[in-house]
Design a protein around this motif. Sequence first.
Motif, PDB file in Angstrom:
ATOM      1  N   SER A   1       6.850 -14.675   0.777  1.00 31.32           N
ATOM      2  CA  SER A   1       5.608 -14.645   1.611  1.00 31.32           C
ATOM      3  C   SER A   1       4.309 -14.058   0.891  1.00 31.32           C
ATOM      4  CB  SER A   1       5.949 -13.637   2.752  1.00 31.32           C
ATOM      5  OG  SER A   1       5.652 -12.367   2.616  1.00 31.32           O
TER       6      SER A   1
ATOM      7  N   ASP B   1      -1.307  -4.587   3.134  1.00 31.12           N
ATOM      8  CA  ASP B   1       0.180  -4.269   3.619  1.00 31.12           C
ATOM      9  C   ASP B   1       0.460  -5.336   4.807  1.00 31.12           C
ATOM     10  OD1 ASP B   1       2.762  -3.047   3.988  1.00 31.12           O
ATOM     11  OD2 ASP B   1       2.031  -1.652   2.400  1.00 31.12           O
ATOM     12  N   ILE B   2       1.861  -5.120   5.162  1.00 27.10           N
ATOM     13  CA  ILE B   2       2.177  -5.712   6.376  1.00 27.10           C
ATOM     14  C   ILE B   2       1.502  -5.266   7.719  1.00 27.10           C
ATOM     15  CG2 ILE B   2       4.419  -6.687   5.787  1.00 27.10           C
ATOM     16  CD1 ILE B   2       5.373  -4.286   6.883  1.00 27.10           C
TER      17      ILE B   2
ATOM     18  N   MET C   1       4.992  -6.275 -14.993  1.00 30.34           N
ATOM     19  CA  MET C   1       4.941  -5.155 -15.665  1.00 30.34           C
ATOM     20  C   MET C   1       6.127  -4.309 -15.512  1.00 30.34           C
ATOM     21  SD  MET C   1       4.920  -1.665 -15.659  1.00 30.34           S
ATOM     22  CE  MET C   1       5.240  -1.151 -13.933  1.00 30.34           C
ATOM     23  N   ALA C   2       6.714  -4.069 -16.907  1.00 31.31           N
ATOM     24  CA  ALA C   2       7.802  -3.506 -17.035  1.00 31.31           C
ATOM     25  C   ALA C   2       7.754  -2.738 -18.425  1.00 31.31           C
ATOM     26  CB  ALA C   2       9.062  -4.131 -16.919  1.00 31.31           C
TER      27      ALA C   2
ATOM     28  N   ILE D   1       3.561   3.151  -5.252  1.00 28.57           N
ATOM     29  CA  ILE D   1       2.582   2.680  -6.255  1.00 28.57           C
ATOM     30  C   ILE D   1       1.218   2.138  -6.001  1.00 28.57           C
ATOM     31  CG2 ILE D   1       2.709   1.103  -8.330  1.00 28.57           C
ATOM     32  CD1 ILE D   1       5.682   1.156  -8.073  1.00 28.57           C
TER      33      ILE D   1
ATOM     34  N   ALA E   1       0.623  -1.275   0.052  1.00 28.03           N
ATOM     35  CA  ALA E   1       0.031  -0.171  -0.050  1.00 28.03           C
ATOM     36  C   ALA E   1       0.811   1.342   0.043  1.00 28.03           C
ATOM     37  CB  ALA E   1      -1.023  -0.070   1.185  1.00 28.03           C
TER      38      ALA E   1
ATOM     39  N   LEU F   1      12.222  -6.991 -11.375  1.00 28.76           N
ATOM     40  CA  LEU F   1      11.087  -7.483 -12.140  1.00 28.76           C
ATOM     41  C   LEU F   1      11.121  -8.785 -12.575  1.00 28.76           C
ATOM     42  CD1 LEU F   1       8.969  -7.372 -14.789  1.00 28.76           C
ATOM     43  CD2 LEU F   1       8.251  -6.818 -12.535  1.00 28.76           C
TER      44      LEU F   1
ATOM     45  N   LEU G   1      18.232  -5.063  -4.890  1.00 32.87           N
ATOM     46  CA  LEU G   1      16.990  -5.190  -4.235  1.00 32.87           C
ATOM     47  C   LEU G   1      16.621  -6.850  -3.823  1.00 32.87           C
ATOM     48  CD1 LEU G   1      14.495  -2.614  -5.812  1.00 32.87           C
ATOM     49  CD2 LEU G   1      16.042  -2.105  -3.992  1.00 32.87           C
TER      50      LEU G   1
ATOM     51  N   GLY H   1       7.414  -4.769  -1.281  1.00 29.05           N
ATOM     52  CA  GLY H   1       9.143  -4.689  -1.381  1.00 29.05           C
ATOM     53  C   GLY H   1       9.637  -3.359  -1.195  1.00 29.05           C
ATOM     54  N   ILE H   2      10.733  -3.114  -1.228  1.00 30.22           N
ATOM     55  CA  ILE H   2      11.421  -1.629  -1.057  1.00 30.22           C
ATOM     56  C   ILE H   2      11.773  -1.462  -2.480  1.00 30.22           C
ATOM     57  CG2 ILE H   2      12.300  -1.914   1.289  1.00 30.22           C
ATOM     58  CD1 ILE H   2      15.011  -2.514  -0.276  1.00 30.22           C
ATOM     59  N   PRO H   3      11.646   0.122  -2.764  1.00 30.51           N
ATOM     60  CA  PRO H   3      12.112   0.363  -4.007  1.00 30.51           C
ATOM     61  C   PRO H   3      13.562   0.896  -4.062  1.00 30.51           C
ATOM     62  CG  PRO H   3      10.861   2.101  -2.685  1.00 30.51           C
ATOM     63  CD  PRO H   3      11.146   1.076  -1.735  1.00 30.51           C
TER      64      PRO H   3
ATOM     65  N   ILE I   1      10.173 -11.272   0.929  1.00 31.06           N
ATOM     66  CA  ILE I   1       8.800 -10.791   0.733  1.00 31.06           C
ATOM     67  C   ILE I   1       7.970 -11.343  -0.543  1.00 31.06           C
ATOM     68  CG2 ILE I   1       7.679  -8.518   0.048  1.00 31.06           C
ATOM     69  CD1 ILE I   1       9.942  -6.880   1.457  1.00 31.06           C
TER      70      ILE I   1
ATOM     71  N   THR J   1       3.264  -4.963  -5.370  1.00 36.61           N
ATOM     72  CA  THR J   1       4.345  -3.744  -5.343  1.00 36.61           C
ATOM     73  C   THR J   1       4.979  -4.212  -4.132  1.00 36.61           C
ATOM     74  OG1 THR J   1       2.629  -2.456  -4.167  1.00 36.61           O
ATOM     75  CG2 THR J   1       3.062  -2.360  -6.528  1.00 36.61           C
TER      76      THR J   1
HETATM   77  P1  A3D Z   1       6.913   1.569  -1.253  1.00 39.04           P
HETATM   78  O1  A3D Z   1       6.117   3.025  -1.402  1.00 39.04           O
HETATM   79  O2  A3D Z   1       8.002   1.724  -0.281  1.00 39.04           O
HETATM   80  O3  A3D Z   1       5.826   0.464  -1.132  1.00 39.04           O
HETATM   81  C1  A3D Z   1       6.013  -0.871  -0.872  1.00 39.04           C
HETATM   82  C2  A3D Z   1       5.076  -1.106   0.120  1.00 39.04           C
HETATM   83  O4  A3D Z   1       5.206  -2.850   0.226  1.00 39.04           O
HETATM   84  C3  A3D Z   1       5.513  -0.792   1.475  1.00 39.04           C
HETATM   85  O5  A3D Z   1       4.128   0.002   2.007  1.00 39.04           O
HETATM   86  C4  A3D Z   1       5.770  -1.982   2.158  1.00 39.04           C
HETATM   87  O6  A3D Z   1       5.234  -1.939   3.707  1.00 39.04           O
HETATM   88  C5  A3D Z   1       4.921  -3.011   1.555  1.00 39.04           C
HETATM   89  N1  A3D Z   1       5.335  -4.318   2.011  1.00 39.04           N
HETATM   90  C6  A3D Z   1       6.708  -4.841   2.425  1.00 39.04           C
HETATM   91  N2  A3D Z   1       6.700  -6.332   2.576  1.00 39.04           N
HETATM   92  C7  A3D Z   1       5.207  -6.701   2.313  1.00 39.04           C
HETATM   93  C8  A3D Z   1       4.462  -7.992   2.334  1.00 39.04           C
HETATM   94  N3  A3D Z   1       5.112  -8.975   2.784  1.00 39.04           N
HETATM   95  N4  A3D Z   1       3.293  -7.873   2.293  1.00 39.04           N
HETATM   96  C9  A3D Z   1       2.502  -6.770   1.519  1.00 39.04           C
HETATM   97  N5  A3D Z   1       3.056  -5.447   1.728  1.00 39.04           N
HETATM   98  C10 A3D Z   1       4.568  -5.607   2.109  1.00 39.04           C
HETATM   99  O7  A3D Z   1       7.409   1.218  -2.784  1.00 39.04           O
HETATM  100  P2  A3D Z   1       7.010   1.692  -4.138  1.00 39.04           P
HETATM  101  O8  A3D Z   1       5.388   1.214  -4.404  1.00 39.04           O
HETATM  102  O9  A3D Z   1       7.303   2.757  -4.569  1.00 39.04           O
HETATM  103  O10 A3D Z   1       7.584   0.432  -5.114  1.00 39.04           O
HETATM  104  C11 A3D Z   1       7.117  -0.707  -4.809  1.00 39.04           C
HETATM  105  C12 A3D Z   1       7.961  -1.843  -5.608  1.00 39.04           C
HETATM  106  O11 A3D Z   1       8.023  -1.483  -7.106  1.00 39.04           O
HETATM  107  C13 A3D Z   1       9.486  -1.735  -5.507  1.00 39.04           C
HETATM  108  O12 A3D Z   1      10.260  -2.812  -5.492  1.00 39.04           O
HETATM  109  C14 A3D Z   1       9.966  -0.753  -6.475  1.00 39.04           C
HETATM  110  O13 A3D Z   1      11.409  -1.026  -7.000  1.00 39.04           O
HETATM  111  C15 A3D Z   1       9.284  -1.476  -7.880  1.00 39.04           C
HETATM  112  N6  A3D Z   1       8.986  -0.570  -8.973  1.00 39.04           N
HETATM  113  C16 A3D Z   1       8.883  -1.342 -10.116  1.00 39.04           C
HETATM  114  C17 A3D Z   1       8.955  -0.735 -11.409  1.00 39.04           C
HETATM  115  C18 A3D Z   1       8.802  -1.282 -12.657  1.00 39.04           C
HETATM  116  O14 A3D Z   1       8.647  -0.919 -13.773  1.00 39.04           O
HETATM  117  C19 A3D Z   1       8.778  -2.847 -12.551  1.00 39.04           C
HETATM  118  C20 A3D Z   1       8.699   0.750 -11.353  1.00 39.04           C
HETATM  119  C21 A3D Z   1       8.827   1.352 -10.211  1.00 39.04           C
HETATM  120  C22 A3D Z   1       8.968   0.595  -9.166  1.00 39.04           C
END
Ligand code: A3D
Length: 315
Positions: free
Chosen positions: A105, A35-36, A147-148, A15, A12, A126, A95, A83-85, A102, A81
């Motif tokens: 799980s 989310d967690i 998605m990429a 993204i 949550a 990805l 990453l 995981g960590i960005p 993550i 989504t």
């Molecule tokens: P962020 O705003 O940190 O949100 C990630 C959320 O995942 C956080 O709220 C975490 O608490 C939550 N989370 C962690 N572990 C768990 C779990 N086990 N179950 C459920 N939720 C969990 O990150 P973001 O939203 O900016 O990015 C999310 C991911 O997308 C990252 O890995 C980025 O690298 C990736 N990403 C990919 C692209 C592609 O084009 C493929 C583009 C941008 C970001």
Amino acid sequence: MSTRKKIALIGAGNIGGELAALCARKELGDIVLFDIPAKADFAKGKALDLEQNSSVIGYDAKITGSSDWKDCAGADVVIITAGIPRKPGQSRDDLVATNLPIIRSVAAGVKEHCPDAFVIVISNPLDAMVYELKRATGLPRERVVGMAGVLDSARFQLFLAREANVSIKDVRAMVLGGHGDDMVPVLSATTINGVAATELIAREKLDAIIARTRTGGGEIVKLMGTSAYYAPASAAVAMAEAFLLDQKRLLPSAVYLDGEYGYKDLFMGVPVIIGGRGVEKILEIKLTDDEKAMLAKSAKSVQGITDVVKATPAA
Ligand code: A3D
């Protein structure tokens, strides 16, 4: 009981929130923002904010925040989504140590509670994360995509439109391969409303645009300190919508390759048709020798990180 479609958003964060906002505005279904446990209240607060927004904007969608997988049960679409960005200076592959456990799980949750869903993975790195999600859930390849390509193509299209000084609506391009710095912008399939981009833009300019596309994600990370979220969310929603509305769209997506393009047991971006049955077709388009060589280089990088994931035992 609602007969609306159900969309579970796993993560949550940045993204996840934008995904929820877009799915709600498009009235694609009811939404669970998961989310967690430590972020359960955050997810609930975001969901409530977005539900209140429905009264201003005028959309019908129930939006729930949760950290209980039972609330995701029976989802038609799951977008991951979790995981960590990236932070400035990090590569997507950096990453893997954090995001692999993550994804594992999350895969357990999907397998138990959403076994019939169309699953879209966004978490990085990805191609390796979507590989692991499919492996750990055992879902058929028609229902697991990464998605990429839609995002990378969008970046390529924007830079082309700005250079040619034409409407973004008229630019059609495709970026294939892994979601890394050696992704493959396919110039032979790039047109401005049917006119080859090579006719309108000089080769040196095209080379600079290709280079900028490849590092397009990093450019934003450097500026914002975290990764992009508006365009990534829109790109995933385009894929979800293609499935939910059986649009049969041709979208570059990371899919499980079983011999297509000469690659096996690997997820990588190729053009596919997404419709109501998920990935309905993988298209093997003609590539130039140069593009084939770039795809081979990209596949090698993806294979490297996928091998790391395969060799990492469960914690
Ligand atoms: P962020 O705003 O940190 O949100 C990630 C959320 O995942 C956080 O709220 C975490 O608490 C939550 N989370 C962690 N572990 C768990 C779990 N086990 N179950 C459920 N939720 C969990 O990150 P973001 O939203 O900016 O990015 C999310 C991911 O997308 C990252 O890995 C980025 O690298 C990736 N990403 C990919 C692209 C592609 O084009 C493929 C583009 C941008 C970001």
